[in-house]
Design an enzyme around this catalytic site. Structure first.
Site, PDB file in Angstrom:
ATOM      1  N   HIS A 104       0.825  -1.223   0.000  1.00 23.18           N
ATOM      2  CA  HIS A 104       0.000   0.000   0.000  1.00 23.18           C
ATOM      3  C   HIS A 104       0.857   1.269   0.000  1.00 23.18           C
ATOM      4  O   HIS A 104       0.324   2.363   0.231  1.00 23.18           O
ATOM      5  CB  HIS A 104      -0.927   0.020   1.208  1.00 23.18           C
ATOM      6  CG  HIS A 104      -1.987  -1.039   1.194  1.00 23.18           C
ATOM      7  ND1 HIS A 104      -2.834  -1.229   0.120  1.00 23.18           N
ATOM      8  CD2 HIS A 104      -2.333  -1.980   2.117  1.00 23.18           C
ATOM      9  CE1 HIS A 104      -3.663  -2.234   0.388  1.00 23.18           C
ATOM     10  NE2 HIS A 104      -3.369  -2.709   1.587  1.00 23.18           N
ATOM     11  N   ASP A 141      -2.584 -11.121  -1.553  1.00 24.87           N
ATOM     12  CA  ASP A 141      -3.136 -10.535  -0.334  1.00 24.87           C
ATOM     13  C   ASP A 141      -4.632 -10.277  -0.520  1.00 24.87           C
ATOM     14  O   ASP A 141      -5.115 -10.131  -1.639  1.00 24.87           O
ATOM     15  CB  ASP A 141      -2.405  -9.217  -0.046  1.00 24.87           C
ATOM     16  CG  ASP A 141      -2.702  -8.643   1.320  1.00 24.87           C
ATOM     17  OD1 ASP A 141      -1.918  -8.904   2.246  1.00 24.87           O
ATOM     18  OD2 ASP A 141      -3.708  -7.921   1.463  1.00 24.87           O
ATOM     19  N   HIS A 143      -6.158  -7.593   0.071  1.00 22.68           N
ATOM     20  CA  HIS A 143      -6.358  -6.221  -0.393  1.00 22.68           C
ATOM     21  C   HIS A 143      -5.537  -5.931  -1.649  1.00 22.68           C
ATOM     22  O   HIS A 143      -4.400  -6.387  -1.782  1.00 22.68           O
ATOM     23  CB  HIS A 143      -5.972  -5.236   0.714  1.00 22.68           C
ATOM     24  CG  HIS A 143      -6.660  -5.505   2.007  1.00 22.68           C
ATOM     25  ND1 HIS A 143      -6.078  -6.227   3.025  1.00 22.68           N
ATOM     26  CD2 HIS A 143      -7.908  -5.160   2.433  1.00 22.68           C
ATOM     27  CE1 HIS A 143      -6.926  -6.313   4.038  1.00 22.68           C
ATOM     28  NE2 HIS A 143      -8.042  -5.681   3.702  1.00 22.68           N
TER      29      HIS A 143
END
Length: 249
Positions: A104, A141, A143
């Site tokens: 991220h 993952d 996300h």
């Protein structure tokens, strides 16, 4: 005939340190992983240099992370762990059991327990050194790795793929069509049945590892490395990591 490999785990005792209050930094998380994979050969990384971080991130972002004194040193070490895993992958597969996670972290911002984009930094360093010409990043993952997608949005040499849902064969479909000299993996385990996502079984993680292993052996001389991202239920995290490595090695 498959290529015979051993495999190394990149880890440093500093990753046991609780550096913030977020779930990725919780006490016991890395212990749960290490206990399950302790029979592999472990190697310790050095911290990444600022010049490595700047291969992906802006000077402003570097300075922002540098201002978080509890985070900065371990974030450099995590990026260094991903770099070492990428370097090892030219002779054998490697798994970087590191934290903080990174997918991220965009060039000029980050969120979701991430600070520097470990896998993107490792891939960009291989490109900068001329060791590869093309790469793929496979992210399983729970996300979407917006930071990794942003890092390579205008770089045609790298293609990012995020597995959605529970169909692991989508990874095979992507790898069948893509062109690459190495497979980098953002290995997040929060999609597991007993973790946040509630979707993947231990057998699914074995299959994900096997798919990536088989395509790397067939298409890029076995070059593959994986970097830890999410995964937060300590009771199953280590077992799921082990399952993935059973297929990946």
């Amino acid at each position: 005939m498959s290529i015979e490999f051993s495999m190394k785990v990149v880890f440093h005792p500093e990753f046991y340190r609780v550096y913030t209050s977020d779930p990725a930094a919780e006490a016991g998380r890395m212990e749960a992983i290490v206990e399950e994979i302790k029979d592999y050969e472990f190697v310790e990384p050095e911290p990444a240099g600022e010049e490595d971080i700047l291969l992906v991130h802006t000077p402003r972002h570097l300075e922002w992370v540098k201002g978080m004194h509890e985070v900065y040193g371990i974030a450099l070490l995590a990026a260094g762990g991903a770099i070492l895993a990428a370097q090892i992958s030219f002779s054998e597969p490697a798994f970087a059991a590191i934290r903080p996670p990174g997918h991220h972290a965009s060039p000029d911002s980050s969120w979701g327990f991430c600070y520097f984009n470990n896998v993107a930094i490792a891939v960009r360093k291989l490109l900068a050194e001329g060791k590869i010409e093309r790469a793929v990043v496979v992210d399983f993952d729970l996300h979407f790795g917006d930071g990794t997608a942003n890092a390579f949005r205008e770089d045609e040499r790298v293609e990012y793929f995020h597995m959605s849902g529970r169909d692991v064969n989508r990874i095979a479909e992507f790898l069948e069509k893509a062109e690459y000299d190495i497979i980098a993996v953002s290995a997040g385990f929060d999609r597991a049945k007993d973790d946040w996502g509630g979707l993947l079984s231990r057998e699914d993680y074995v299959e994900i590892g096997r798919i990536i292993r088989d395509y790397s052996e067939e298409r890029c001389d076995g070059r593959r490395f994986a970097v830890l991202e999410g995964g937060y239920n300590h009771a199953v995290l280590g077992k799921n990591v082990r399952a993935f490595l059973n297929g990946f090695e």
